[in-house]
Design an enzyme around this catalytic site. Structure first.
Site, short mmCIF file in Angstrom:
data_model
loop_
_atom_site.label_atom_id
_atom_site.label_comp_id
_atom_site.label_asym_id
_atom_site.label_seq_id
_atom_site.Cartn_x
_atom_site.Cartn_y
_atom_site.Cartn_z
CG ASP A 288 -2.12 1.23 1.14
OD1 ASP A 288 -3.04 0.40 0.92
OD2 ASP A 288 -1.96 2.05 1.63
CB ALA B 93 -3.26 1.81 -2.54
CG ASP B 94 -3.66 -3.24 0.70
OD1 ASP B 94 -2.64 -2.65 -1.10
OD2 ASP B 94 -3.11 -3.62 0.86
CB ILE B 95 -9.60 -0.63 1.29
CG1 ILE B 95 -9.05 -1.57 2.28
CG2 ILE B 95 -11.21 -0.15 1.84
CD1 ILE B 95 -9.11 -1.01 4.03
CB THR C 111 -11.32 -3.59 -1.75
OG1 THR C 111 -10.21 -4.06 -0.88
CG2 THR C 111 -13.15 -4.23 -0.87
#
Length: 376
Positions: free
Chosen positions: A142, A170-172, A176
């Site tokens: 991230d 960034a991940d979420i 996601t």
């Protein structure tokens, strides 16, 4: 709403992803009724199982992200086991993978291999830097995506140093959520046309959505944001964080004139600083001195009933007491085989009218892949 009445009831999802972006996406699909089969490394399973703190054999992090799924250990490099995965994929409506670009193809589990026997499949690839280009093969997390997208350097301290982000943005937000949105759109398209699709979700590229204002400003005026100097990055006294006398902080977001006018009257800011235009730094210093004279409790009492968009930065305990953090959600996650050992799980962003509210579901133990279909 019962399980059979949920929007994604009957949708079969094969999850080949690990850690956070993919598993959180398939958790949201599961909340809406999808049936998730997760394939992990034999023995150790998903890396997140090893995190701390533990809740039984796996971590609490793993538990909240994989509630209600089933998990099987599979060696993708073994041709026999790989062929079993292809059989499962032929039944799936959705396949989610999170390998680096090209890895799924080399394993024989890429979109072309799966679509050959399942042309309606919605195949979602979540990557760090996209499917092609010089950065595509690079490993990342991230913080790397935020750094290389330009976002991390936008807000800096007085020495020009960026800070660690408050969460894995960034991940979420770029992994996601785009994955869920695109999967739902692609399922709708498959319903209408009978054709599936290969979705590409690049976390680094999707961070551009978070930079919408900076990009709009650049396109219209040619300039990029100056670190720590723009309205929302520290350059305005109206959108700033101020320390209090007891080591706490005030988050001021009094952007609109009506909020600003009321705030400066309430705190007693010298009238010469009421118009901050052209003297932003001096006004910031003056407000800093005022807020530093009193503890957080004083400011919470003074500002709490006012429409000034200025609040005390809460501790986690305070956020729970305010109701903004829910640690007692009606849904619970339990240890496999131990339904009485459970805790309230992650509050779902899926609207209650679109998911089954309440109930206790276990996180999955890592089992051997059965000879028969797990969806039977």
């Amino acid at each position: 709403m019962t399980g059979t009445g949920l929007p994604l009831a009957g949708v079969k999802v094969l999850d080949l992803s690990t850690l956070l972006p993919g598993p959180l996406a398939t958790l949201m699909l599961a909340d809406a009724g999808a049936d998730i089969v997760k394939l992990e490394r034999p023995g150790r399973g998903d890396e997140m199982r090893s995190y701390e703190p533990k809740f039984g054999a796996a971590s609490a992090n793993y538990a909240v992200l994989n509630r209600g799924k089933r998990a099987y250990g599979v060696d993708f490099k073994d041709p026999v086991q790989r062929d079993r995965v292809l059989e499962l994929a032929a039944e799936a409506d959705v396949v989610v993978e999170q390998f680096r670009p090209g890895v799924a193809d080399r394993l024989g589990l890429g979109y072309e291999a799966i679509a050959a026997n399942n042309p309606r499949v919605v195949y979602c690839s979540i990557t760090g830097y996209g499917e092609s280009g010089p950065l595509a093969p690079r490993a990342g997390h991230d913080l790397n995506y935020l750094a290389e997208s330009g976002l991390l350097g936008v807000v800096t301290d007085s020495a020009g140093r960026p800070s660690l982000p408050v969460s894995v943005l960034a991940d979420i937000s770029a992994g996601t959520y785009p994955a869920v949105v695109n999967i739902l759109l692609a399922l709708r398209q498959a319903e209408r046309t009978g054709r599936g699709s290969h979705l590409q979700v690049s976390m680094a590229h999707n961070l551009q959505v978070l930079a919408y204002g900076y990009i709009a400003t650049h396109q219209a005026g040619g300039a990029w944001p100056r670190p720590g100097a723009e309205q929302l990055t520290g350059g305005s006294p109206r959108y700033h964080i101020y320390p209090t006398s007891d080591g706490r902080h005030i988050a001021c977001a009094a952007l609109e004139q009506k909020f600003w006018d009321r705030l400066v009257d309430l705190v007693g800011l010298d009238e010469k600083f009421h118009d901050d235009a052209g003297q932003e730094q001096a006004v910031t210093v003056a407000l800093s001195e005022i807020f530093a004279q009193q503890p957080a409790g004083y400011w919470r009492k003074l500002l709490g009933s006012e429409d000034v968009c200025t609040v005390v930065v809460a501790t986690w305990d305070e956020a729970v007491r305010s109701g903004l953090v829910d640690t007692d959600a009606p849904e619970r996650v339990s240890r496999p085989g131990a339904p009485d050992e459970s805790f309230a799980t992650l509050a779902s962003p899926v609207d209650p009218s679109l998911r089954q509210v309440g109930g206790t579901l276990p996180y999955p133990a890592l089992e051997s892949l059965p000879d028969s279909s797990p969806w039977s």
